[in-house]
Scaffold this motif. Structure first.
Motif, mmCIF file in Angstrom:
data_model
loop_
_atom_site.group_PDB
_atom_site.id
_atom_site.type_symbol
_atom_site.label_atom_id
_atom_site.label_comp_id
_atom_site.label_asym_id
_atom_site.label_seq_id
_atom_site.Cartn_x
_atom_site.Cartn_y
_atom_site.Cartn_z
ATOM 1 N N SER A 28 -14.437 2.495 10.535
ATOM 2 C CA SER A 28 -15.607 2.348 9.664
ATOM 3 C C SER A 28 -16.858 2.960 10.312
ATOM 4 O O SER A 28 -17.854 3.200 9.637
ATOM 5 C CB SER A 28 -15.854 0.877 9.326
ATOM 6 O OG SER A 28 -16.168 0.153 10.492
ATOM 7 N N GLN A 36 0.835 -1.209 0.000
ATOM 8 C CA GLN A 36 0.000 0.000 0.000
ATOM 9 C C GLN A 36 0.863 1.250 0.000
ATOM 10 O O GLN A 36 0.586 2.205 -0.723
ATOM 11 C CB GLN A 36 -0.939 0.008 1.208
ATOM 12 C CG GLN A 36 -1.853 1.218 1.269
ATOM 13 C CD GLN A 36 -2.819 1.269 0.115
ATOM 14 O OE1 GLN A 36 -3.644 0.389 -0.041
ATOM 15 N NE2 GLN A 36 -2.722 2.284 -0.724
ATOM 16 N N THR A 41 -9.136 10.194 3.648
ATOM 17 C CA THR A 41 -8.476 8.900 3.476
ATOM 18 C C THR A 41 -7.541 8.631 4.642
ATOM 19 O O THR A 41 -6.696 9.478 4.971
ATOM 20 C CB THR A 41 -7.691 8.871 2.148
ATOM 21 O OG1 THR A 41 -8.598 9.163 1.082
ATOM 22 C CG2 THR A 41 -7.071 7.504 1.912
ATOM 23 N N HIS A 97 -12.470 6.868 3.495
ATOM 24 C CA HIS A 97 -11.913 5.877 2.585
ATOM 25 C C HIS A 97 -10.732 5.268 3.348
ATOM 26 O O HIS A 97 -9.798 5.975 3.709
ATOM 27 C CB HIS A 97 -11.435 6.548 1.294
ATOM 28 C CG HIS A 97 -10.824 5.601 0.332
ATOM 29 N ND1 HIS A 97 -10.556 5.933 -0.962
ATOM 30 C CD2 HIS A 97 -10.424 4.326 0.454
ATOM 31 C CE1 HIS A 97 -10.019 4.909 -1.576
ATOM 32 N NE2 HIS A 97 -9.929 3.926 -0.731
ATOM 33 N N LEU A 98 -10.814 3.954 3.598
ATOM 34 C CA LEU A 98 -9.802 3.282 4.403
ATOM 35 C C LEU A 98 -8.850 2.486 3.518
ATOM 36 O O LEU A 98 -9.268 1.761 2.623
ATOM 37 C CB LEU A 98 -10.484 2.347 5.413
ATOM 38 C CG LEU A 98 -11.505 3.003 6.351
ATOM 39 C CD1 LEU A 98 -12.112 1.971 7.273
ATOM 40 C CD2 LEU A 98 -10.876 4.151 7.133
ATOM 41 N N LEU A 99 -7.576 2.640 3.810
ATOM 42 C CA LEU A 99 -6.507 1.901 3.131
ATOM 43 C C LEU A 99 -5.739 1.102 4.175
ATOM 44 O O LEU A 99 -5.607 1.549 5.301
ATOM 45 C CB LEU A 99 -5.551 2.876 2.430
ATOM 46 C CG LEU A 99 -6.152 3.794 1.384
ATOM 47 C CD1 LEU A 99 -5.097 4.792 0.930
ATOM 48 C CD2 LEU A 99 -6.695 3.013 0.209
ATOM 49 N N PRO A 100 -5.210 -0.052 3.838
ATOM 50 C CA PRO A 100 -5.376 -0.752 2.569
ATOM 51 C C PRO A 100 -6.767 -1.378 2.490
ATOM 52 O O PRO A 100 -7.433 -1.565 3.512
ATOM 53 C CB PRO A 100 -4.298 -1.834 2.604
ATOM 54 C CG PRO A 100 -4.142 -2.131 4.060
ATOM 55 C CD PRO A 100 -4.392 -0.831 4.779
ATOM 56 N N GLU A 101 -7.176 -1.681 1.299
ATOM 57 C CA GLU A 101 -8.471 -2.341 1.135
ATOM 58 C C GLU A 101 -8.273 -3.817 1.439
ATOM 59 O O GLU A 101 -7.669 -4.542 0.671
ATOM 60 C CB GLU A 101 -8.986 -2.106 -0.283
ATOM 61 C CG GLU A 101 -9.284 -0.625 -0.513
ATOM 62 C CD GLU A 101 -9.732 -0.307 -1.921
ATOM 63 O OE1 GLU A 101 -9.874 -1.236 -2.733
ATOM 64 O OE2 GLU A 101 -9.923 0.876 -2.192
ATOM 65 N N LEU A 102 -8.753 -4.209 2.627
ATOM 66 C CA LEU A 102 -8.566 -5.607 3.086
ATOM 67 C C LEU A 102 -9.708 -6.495 2.622
ATOM 68 O O LEU A 102 -10.799 -6.085 2.468
ATOM 69 C CB LEU A 102 -8.469 -5.640 4.609
ATOM 70 C CG LEU A 102 -7.301 -4.864 5.207
ATOM 71 C CD1 LEU A 102 -7.381 -4.869 6.716
ATOM 72 C CD2 LEU A 102 -5.979 -5.444 4.756
ATOM 73 N N ARG A 127 -10.350 -1.377 11.226
ATOM 74 C CA ARG A 127 -11.630 -1.276 10.511
ATOM 75 C C ARG A 127 -12.805 -1.136 11.475
ATOM 76 O O ARG A 127 -13.788 -0.483 11.165
ATOM 77 C CB ARG A 127 -11.870 -2.516 9.638
ATOM 78 C CG ARG A 127 -10.904 -2.653 8.484
ATOM 79 C CD ARG A 127 -11.032 -1.424 7.613
ATOM 80 N NE ARG A 127 -10.392 -1.553 6.327
ATOM 81 C CZ ARG A 127 -9.158 -1.185 6.058
ATOM 82 N NH1 ARG A 127 -8.384 -0.722 7.011
ATOM 83 N NH2 ARG A 127 -8.684 -1.271 4.832
#
Length: 140
Positions: A124, A30, A114, A135-140, A120
């Motif tokens: 979230s 990421q 972001t 917008h959360l990174l990384p997309e798990l 999460r």
């Protein structure tokens, strides 16, 4: 490579600086897709250093990233404390941590949507500017 401004939380920093962390590879991947600097605050750095305390070299490398422009600290002034206190009260059922509250404060103040986080469960649920999701990174 993403050029938008991104806040970074404790989890990814621990993962990046600890090869033994289960999320090391995904967080490194990421990071390769993000533009420096990643933005953060002192409570996040303090948590990260605490979690890396068994590896002083990792803590030194973490702190060294500020000198090369990979990480940048955003300041939190005294005037932010009422906002942070209210946020902690609002999400008290989650047991929100100070570092998380400070990141959300910065997200709202700086209009950043972001966050690079492994948390999460909490991120979230958190909202900015009334009711906007992150917008959360990384997309798990």
């Amino acid at each position: 490579m993403t050029s938008k401004r991104v806040l970074v939380d404790t989890g990814p920093l621990v993962a990046v600086f600890s090869r033994r962390d289960q999320f090391h590879d995904i967080c490194m991947e990421q990071m390769r897709r993000l533009s420096a600097p990643l933005l953060t605050c002192w409570p996040v750095i303090t948590e990260t250093a605490w979690l890396l305390k068994e590896n002083p070299l990792a803590v030194q490398r973490l702190l060294g990233e500020f000198g090369v422009g990979f990480l940048k600290l955003l300041s939190i002034e005294d005037e932010a404390m009422p906002w942070i206190i209210q946020f902690i009260r609002r999400y008290s059922d989650l047991g929100v941590q100070l570092a998380d509250a400070c990141l959300i404060y910065l997200a709202e103040r700086e209009s950043i949507d972001t966050i690079f986080t492994l948390d999460r469960r909490d991120f979230s649920v958190f909202r900015i500017d009334g009711n906007l999701y992150f917008h959360l990174l990384p997309e798990l």
